[in-house]
Design a protein around this motif. Structure first.
Motif, mmCIF file in Angstrom:
data_model
loop_
_atom_site.group_PDB
_atom_site.id
_atom_site.type_symbol
_atom_site.label_atom_id
_atom_site.label_comp_id
_atom_site.label_asym_id
_atom_site.label_seq_id
_atom_site.Cartn_x
_atom_site.Cartn_y
_atom_site.Cartn_z
ATOM 1 N N ALA A 146 45.755 -4.788 -20.369
ATOM 2 C CA ALA A 146 46.608 -3.490 -20.951
ATOM 3 C C ALA A 146 45.704 -2.328 -21.170
ATOM 4 N N LEU A 147 44.799 -2.541 -21.918
ATOM 5 C CA LEU A 147 43.858 -1.786 -22.539
ATOM 6 C C LEU A 147 42.737 -1.003 -21.581
ATOM 7 N N LEU A 205 45.522 -7.335 -31.659
ATOM 8 C CA LEU A 205 45.076 -6.641 -30.347
ATOM 9 C C LEU A 205 46.268 -6.453 -29.425
ATOM 10 N N LEU A 206 47.377 -7.212 -29.427
ATOM 11 C CA LEU A 206 48.540 -6.967 -28.862
ATOM 12 C C LEU A 206 49.349 -5.786 -29.179
ATOM 13 N N ALA A 207 49.550 -5.609 -30.562
ATOM 14 C CA ALA A 207 50.074 -4.485 -30.969
ATOM 15 C C ALA A 207 49.083 -3.076 -30.709
ATOM 16 N N VAL A 208 47.794 -3.159 -30.758
ATOM 17 C CA VAL A 208 47.036 -2.243 -30.273
ATOM 18 C C VAL A 208 47.116 -1.831 -28.875
ATOM 19 N N ALA A 209 47.294 -2.859 -28.085
ATOM 20 C CA ALA A 209 47.616 -2.420 -26.619
ATOM 21 C C ALA A 209 49.109 -2.024 -26.297
ATOM 22 N N ILE A 210 49.990 -2.136 -27.128
ATOM 23 C CA ILE A 210 51.254 -1.725 -26.954
ATOM 24 C C ILE A 210 51.163 -0.333 -27.355
ATOM 25 N N PHE A 211 50.531 -0.135 -28.546
ATOM 26 C CA PHE A 211 50.418 1.403 -28.827
ATOM 27 C C PHE A 211 49.703 2.183 -27.886
ATOM 28 N N VAL A 212 48.653 1.646 -27.349
ATOM 29 C CA VAL A 212 47.893 2.643 -26.455
ATOM 30 C C VAL A 212 48.453 2.906 -25.168
ATOM 31 N N THR A 213 49.286 1.848 -24.771
ATOM 32 C CA THR A 213 50.219 1.883 -23.557
ATOM 33 C C THR A 213 51.294 2.789 -23.624
#
Length: 252
Positions: free
Chosen positions: A168-169, A239-247
């Motif tokens: 996702a990132l 890492l999953l939370a960062v991916a959600i935020f960036v997406t």
């Protein structure tokens, strides 16, 4: 909220089952996971090794899953999101589910759930097959075996979710796969053997913590085996939370 979330999960399930790649990936997991266990059991039962001198643990029968299988699960999760960016279908996904975090969460549920179930089944079949062929008296109810049988699917699931997060990132299949596999099998191992800093860094490397849990714990780490699993899980969630935020923040 529950209705759209369930619809998003169902949509991801349909996407997953409508392409051939996941089936090939799962077939490879089965081949490696069961094949390595059967091969080990056959070698020991055929007199190619002295069973009395070989300390065979449950984790030995699970090498096909916790070494090769976890890499395949991670790649499958990477492709589950990067191919949508490659072919532009991610725009349709975001149009159908305007709340972008739901899309990533739905993928987390589908890929995480599939990984756990398949890894659990393959692990059980592998250990059972290896034990049956070897005949070395490993009990499926032993504490080490029980921890391996539930811990291996958990470890595989966390690896898959890291693959999903990196995908996702990065949004590019080749780049994301290279990062995940390099991180999983090379980068952390290189850092752990560096002079002076290797011993200090090792306890904080996620994948090595996961493998420390599988191996039963080591004095190298600041916590026991379950602490290592918890640390690995926390890193995965972050890492999953960062991916959600960036997406959610950037354009599709």
């Amino acid at each position: 909220m529950i209705g759209p979330a369930l619809a998003a999960v169902d949509a991801e399930r349909i996407k997953l089952t409508s392409t051939r790649a996941p089936y090939w990936c799962l077939a490879m997991v089965v081949v490696f996971g069961v094949g390595v266990a059967v091969l080990l059991g056959w070698l020991l039962s055929g007199g190619y090794a002295d069973r009395a001198s070989v300390d065979t643990r449950t984790i030995d029968y699970l090498v096909g899953v916790n070494q090769f299988g976890v890499a395949i699960f991670a790649i499958m999760a990477v492709l589950g999101i990067t191919t949508e960016y490659r072919f532009g279908t991610i725009r349709s996904s975001f149009a159908a589910v305007p709340r972008r975090p739901l899309v990533i969460i739905a993928k987390t549920v589908v890929f995480g759930g599939l990984t756990f179930v398949v890894a659990a089944i393959v692990s059980l079949v592998g250990v059972g097959s290896g034990q049956a062929l070897t005949g070395n008296g490993i009990a499926l109810g032993g504490p080490d075996t029980v921890r391996q049988l539930w811990g291996t699917p958990v470890f595989a699931t966390l690896c898959a979710l890291i693959g999903l997060s990196v995908g996702a990132l990065v949004r590019h299949s080749a780049g994301a796969v290279a990062i995940v596999l390099g991180w999983m099998f090379a980068f952390e191992r290189i850092l752990s053997v560096l002079p002076r800093i290797g011993e200090d860094i090792t306890p904080f490397l996620p994948f090595l913590n996961g493998r420390n849990f599988l191996s039963g714990g080591s004095d190298t780490f600041h916590w026991n085996a379950y602490g290592s699993l918890g640390y690995f899980a926390v890193v995965t969630v972050i890492l999953l939370a960062v991916a959600i935020f960036v997406t959610s923040a950037r354009d599709a």
